[in-house]
Design a protein around this motif. Structure first.
Motif, PDB file in Angstrom:
ATOM      1  N   GLY A  22       0.852  -1.190   0.000  1.00  0.00           N
ATOM      2  CA  GLY A  22       0.000   0.000   0.000  1.00  0.00           C
ATOM      3  C   GLY A  22       0.884   1.235   0.000  1.00  0.00           C
ATOM      4  N   GLY A  24       2.121   3.163   2.086  1.00  0.00           N
ATOM      5  CA  GLY A  24       3.268   3.281   2.991  1.00  0.00           C
ATOM      6  C   GLY A  24       4.543   2.730   2.384  1.00  0.00           C
ATOM      7  N   THR A  33       1.096   9.307   1.391  1.00  0.00           N
ATOM      8  CA  THR A  33       0.082   8.262   1.575  1.00  0.00           C
ATOM      9  C   THR A  33      -1.296   8.927   1.481  1.00  0.00           C
ATOM     10  OG1 THR A  33      -0.049   8.591   3.955  1.00  0.00           O
ATOM     11  CG2 THR A  33       1.637   7.039   3.154  1.00  0.00           C
ATOM     12  N   PHE A  34      -2.343   8.178   1.748  1.00  0.00           N
ATOM     13  CA  PHE A  34      -3.701   8.721   1.649  1.00  0.00           C
ATOM     14  C   PHE A  34      -4.260   9.130   3.003  1.00  0.00           C
ATOM     15  CE2 PHE A  34      -4.425   8.040  -2.760  1.00  0.00           C
ATOM     16  CZ  PHE A  34      -3.623   6.958  -3.092  1.00  0.00           C
ATOM     17  N   ASP A  36      -2.422   9.040   6.282  1.00  0.00           N
ATOM     18  CA  ASP A  36      -1.565   9.413   7.400  1.00  0.00           C
ATOM     19  C   ASP A  36      -2.014  10.780   7.911  1.00  0.00           C
ATOM     20  OD1 ASP A  36       1.643   7.870   6.527  1.00  0.00           O
ATOM     21  OD2 ASP A  36      -0.159   7.122   7.509  1.00  0.00           O
ATOM     22  N   TRP A  42      -5.860  12.456   1.399  1.00  0.00           N
ATOM     23  CA  TRP A  42      -7.279  12.723   1.697  1.00  0.00           C
ATOM     24  C   TRP A  42      -7.449  13.711   2.847  1.00  0.00           C
ATOM     25  CZ3 TRP A  42      -7.944  11.793  -2.745  1.00  0.00           C
ATOM     26  CH2 TRP A  42      -7.941  10.563  -3.390  1.00  0.00           C
ATOM     27  N   ASN A 106      -0.924   0.428  -5.037  1.00  0.00           N
ATOM     28  CA  ASN A 106      -0.316   1.695  -5.429  1.00  0.00           C
ATOM     29  C   ASN A 106      -0.411   1.909  -6.932  1.00  0.00           C
ATOM     30  OD1 ASN A 106       0.306   1.947  -2.742  1.00  0.00           O
ATOM     31  ND2 ASN A 106       2.436   1.293  -2.972  1.00  0.00           N
ATOM     32  N   HIS A 123      -5.300  -1.243  -8.315  1.00  0.00           N
ATOM     33  CA  HIS A 123      -6.011   0.041  -8.438  1.00  0.00           C
ATOM     34  C   HIS A 123      -5.529   0.829  -9.637  1.00  0.00           C
ATOM     35  CE1 HIS A 123      -7.060  -0.179  -3.872  1.00  0.00           C
ATOM     36  NE2 HIS A 123      -7.787  -1.014  -4.605  1.00  0.00           N
ATOM     37  N   PHE A 165     -13.029   5.523  -6.824  1.00  0.00           N
ATOM     38  CA  PHE A 165     -14.027   4.998  -5.883  1.00  0.00           C
ATOM     39  C   PHE A 165     -15.339   4.775  -6.629  1.00  0.00           C
ATOM     40  CE2 PHE A 165     -11.834   4.973  -1.941  1.00  0.00           C
ATOM     41  CZ  PHE A 165     -10.866   5.959  -2.039  1.00  0.00           C
ATOM     42  N   THR A 192      -0.076  -0.652   4.410  1.00  0.00           N
ATOM     43  CA  THR A 192      -1.467  -0.380   4.045  1.00  0.00           C
ATOM     44  C   THR A 192      -2.321  -0.305   5.295  1.00  0.00           C
ATOM     45  OG1 THR A 192      -3.373  -1.065   2.699  1.00  0.00           O
ATOM     46  CG2 THR A 192      -2.057  -2.826   3.687  1.00  0.00           C
ATOM     47  N   SER A 193      -3.311   0.605   5.251  1.00  0.00           N
ATOM     48  CA  SER A 193      -4.221   0.719   6.399  1.00  0.00           C
ATOM     49  C   SER A 193      -5.245  -0.413   6.379  1.00  0.00           C
ATOM     50  CB  SER A 193      -4.945   2.073   6.350  1.00  0.00           C
ATOM     51  OG  SER A 193      -5.613   2.207   5.084  1.00  0.00           O
ATOM     52  N   GLY A 194      -5.387  -1.081   5.243  1.00  0.00           N
ATOM     53  CA  GLY A 194      -6.288  -2.230   5.153  1.00  0.00           C
ATOM     54  C   GLY A 194      -7.754  -1.853   5.222  1.00  0.00           C
ATOM     55  N   VAL A 216       4.370  -5.324   7.757  1.00  0.00           N
ATOM     56  CA  VAL A 216       5.444  -4.346   8.004  1.00  0.00           C
ATOM     57  C   VAL A 216       4.798  -2.971   7.991  1.00  0.00           C
ATOM     58  CG1 VAL A 216       7.581  -3.331   7.106  1.00  0.00           C
ATOM     59  CG2 VAL A 216       7.201  -5.818   6.967  1.00  0.00           C
ATOM     60  N   ASN A 217       4.716  -2.361   9.179  1.00  0.00           N
ATOM     61  CA  ASN A 217       4.011  -1.081   9.296  1.00  0.00           C
ATOM     62  C   ASN A 217       4.389  -0.470  10.642  1.00  0.00           C
ATOM     63  OD1 ASN A 217       2.062   1.021   9.417  1.00  0.00           O
ATOM     64  ND2 ASN A 217       0.578  -0.211   8.263  1.00  0.00           N
ATOM     65  N   THR A 233       9.388   0.473   9.301  1.00  0.00           N
ATOM     66  CA  THR A 233       8.975   1.031   8.006  1.00  0.00           C
ATOM     67  C   THR A 233       9.446   0.136   6.864  1.00  0.00           C
ATOM     68  OG1 THR A 233      11.035   2.244   7.645  1.00  0.00           O
ATOM     69  CG2 THR A 233       9.323   3.347   8.966  1.00  0.00           C
ATOM     70  N   ALA A 234       8.926   0.409   5.683  1.00  0.00           N
ATOM     71  CA  ALA A 234       9.269  -0.421   4.522  1.00  0.00           C
ATOM     72  C   ALA A 234      10.764  -0.336   4.210  1.00  0.00           C
ATOM     73  CB  ALA A 234       8.451   0.034   3.314  1.00  0.00           C
TER      74      ALA A 234
HETATM   75  N1  APR Z   1       6.508   2.124   5.897  1.00  0.00           N
HETATM   76  C1  APR Z   1       5.467   1.256   6.072  1.00  0.00           C
HETATM   77  N2  APR Z   1       4.202   1.647   6.295  1.00  0.00           N
HETATM   78  C2  APR Z   1       3.978   2.985   6.359  1.00  0.00           C
HETATM   79  C3  APR Z   1       4.995   3.947   6.200  1.00  0.00           C
HETATM   80  C4  APR Z   1       6.300   3.463   5.962  1.00  0.00           C
HETATM   81  N3  APR Z   1       7.331   4.316   5.802  1.00  0.00           N
HETATM   82  N4  APR Z   1       4.433   5.193   6.315  1.00  0.00           N
HETATM   83  C5  APR Z   1       3.118   5.000   6.528  1.00  0.00           C
HETATM   84  N5  APR Z   1       2.845   3.681   6.555  1.00  0.00           N
HETATM   85  C6  APR Z   1       1.545   3.020   6.738  1.00  0.00           C
HETATM   86  C7  APR Z   1       0.544   3.777   7.562  1.00  0.00           C
HETATM   87  O1  APR Z   1       0.695   3.458   8.941  1.00  0.00           O
HETATM   88  C8  APR Z   1      -0.776   3.240   6.999  1.00  0.00           C
HETATM   89  O2  APR Z   1      -1.145   2.043   7.672  1.00  0.00           O
HETATM   90  O3  APR Z   1       0.979   2.926   5.439  1.00  0.00           O
HETATM   91  C9  APR Z   1      -0.438   2.913   5.553  1.00  0.00           C
HETATM   92  C10 APR Z   1      -0.998   3.895   4.548  1.00  0.00           C
HETATM   93  O4  APR Z   1      -2.403   3.767   4.571  1.00  0.00           O
HETATM   94  P1  APR Z   1      -3.271   4.578   3.484  1.00  0.00           P
HETATM   95  O5  APR Z   1      -2.773   5.976   3.397  1.00  0.00           O
HETATM   96  O6  APR Z   1      -4.706   4.320   3.821  1.00  0.00           O
HETATM   97  O7  APR Z   1      -2.903   3.892   2.089  1.00  0.00           O
HETATM   98  P2  APR Z   1      -3.456   2.528   1.505  1.00  0.00           P
HETATM   99  O8  APR Z   1      -3.721   1.543   2.585  1.00  0.00           O
HETATM  100  O9  APR Z   1      -2.534   2.136   0.429  1.00  0.00           O
HETATM  101  O10 APR Z   1      -4.853   2.989   0.844  1.00  0.00           O
HETATM  102  C11 APR Z   1      -5.572   2.003   0.140  1.00  0.00           C
HETATM  103  O11 APR Z   1      -7.127   3.709  -0.568  1.00  0.00           O
HETATM  104  O12 APR Z   1      -7.492   5.842  -1.345  1.00  0.00           O
HETATM  105  C12 APR Z   1      -7.434   4.521  -1.718  1.00  0.00           C
HETATM  106  O13 APR Z   1      -6.897   3.730  -3.858  1.00  0.00           O
HETATM  107  C13 APR Z   1      -6.329   4.311  -2.720  1.00  0.00           C
HETATM  108  O14 APR Z   1      -4.894   2.380  -2.969  1.00  0.00           O
HETATM  109  C14 APR Z   1      -5.393   3.314  -2.040  1.00  0.00           C
HETATM  110  C15 APR Z   1      -6.297   2.654  -1.002  1.00  0.00           C
END
Ligand code: APR
Length: 243
Positions: A22, A24, A33-34, A36, A42, A106, A123, A165, A192-194, A216-217, A233-234
């Protein structure tokens, strides 16, 4: 034994690994990210004005400019050590007769630029613009031009190649992802926030099948309940996990 040590042992024993990434994953490359707090896209932009079919119908110029700016932003960054660690693991495991398949939420191209020759974009991609009527792929450089362009083959216009969406995921990508998760003996979830389905259901379904899921988060996510979380982190954690 630390979660990282347990994770390293699981990686060593696994034959068919799926890495599910995702936003992150690309954060340490400078791609926002979307969700954080404060920095997420967002938190800064109104998703209903930019990432829906209705937004495209209402103001295509605005939507197109926003995605072209995001594409240019990605091109100004580089893959981080996490992207490179995944690509190296994929090379090593393929040479040993195993497999590493990357399924990403991503829309950037950093996995590819780190050397992966096969990436499943659930996506879509910022770098796969297409006609909004006939879906004919547009030239890659169209993704980076700020102005809207017409489809050369029909009255349509070139739209971003991402899934908005309310839109269905590309069926070929979904089928690939389901097959990858169905045959995985280990899943690594990165950054990913899942919270977005159906993508987030893939690791959950694998966990229900008894497959170990490593996350890994640096923060807990909606997927933390189904996995072994390595709080890192990644870019820092993946080189250690895959070493
Ligand atoms: N390493 C690992 N994880 C990280 C890092 C990092 N350096 N920085 C932030 N994160 C984590 C955050 O803690 C969070 O859990 O990455 C995640 C980012 O979450 P979102 O911003 O919700 O992104 P994502 O999960 O990819 O969103 C899913 O939502 O808006 C839609 O289509 C869009 O693909 C996207 C989907």
């Amino acid at each position: 034994m630390s979660p990282l040590d347990i994770g390293r042992r699981l990686i060593a024993q696994a034959q068919h690994i799926v890495v599910f990434t995702g936003a992150g994953m690309s954060a340490e490359s400078g791609v926002p990210t979307f969700r954080d707090a404060g920095t997420g896209l967002w938190a800064q932009f109104d998703v209903s004005q930019l990432a829906t079919p209705q937004a495209w119908a209402h103001d295509s110029e605005l939507v197109w400019r926003w995605y072209a700016e995001r594409a240019a932003g990605v091109r100004a960054t580089e893959p981080n050590s996490g992207h490179h660690a995944i690509a190296a693991l994929a090379r090593d495991r393929r040479a040993a007769g195993g497999s590493v398949r990357v399924v990403t939420q991503n829309v950037d191209d950093l996995h590819e630029r780190a050397g992966l020759d096969e990436v499943c974009h659930l996506h879509g991609s910022l770098f796969a613009p297409r006609c909004d009527q006939c879906s004919r792929p547009a030239a890659l450089d169209a993704a980076l031009r700020a102005e809207l362009s017409a489809c050369p083959a029909c009255p349509g216009r070139v739209r971003p190649g991402v899934v908005w969406f309310g839109e269905a995921l590309p069926i070929h990508a979904w089928d690939y992802a389901e097959a990858a998760f169905d045959t995985a003996d280990l899943v690594v979830v990165v950054g990913t926030s899942g919270v977005v389905h159906p993508a987030a259901s893939l690791p959950e379904t694998a966990a229900l099948r008894g497959v170990q899921v490593i996350e890994v988060n640096p923060e807990a996510s909606e997927l933390t309940r189904v996995n072994l979380r390595i709080k890192t982190t990644a870019a820092e954690g993946l080189p250690l996990l895959f070493a």
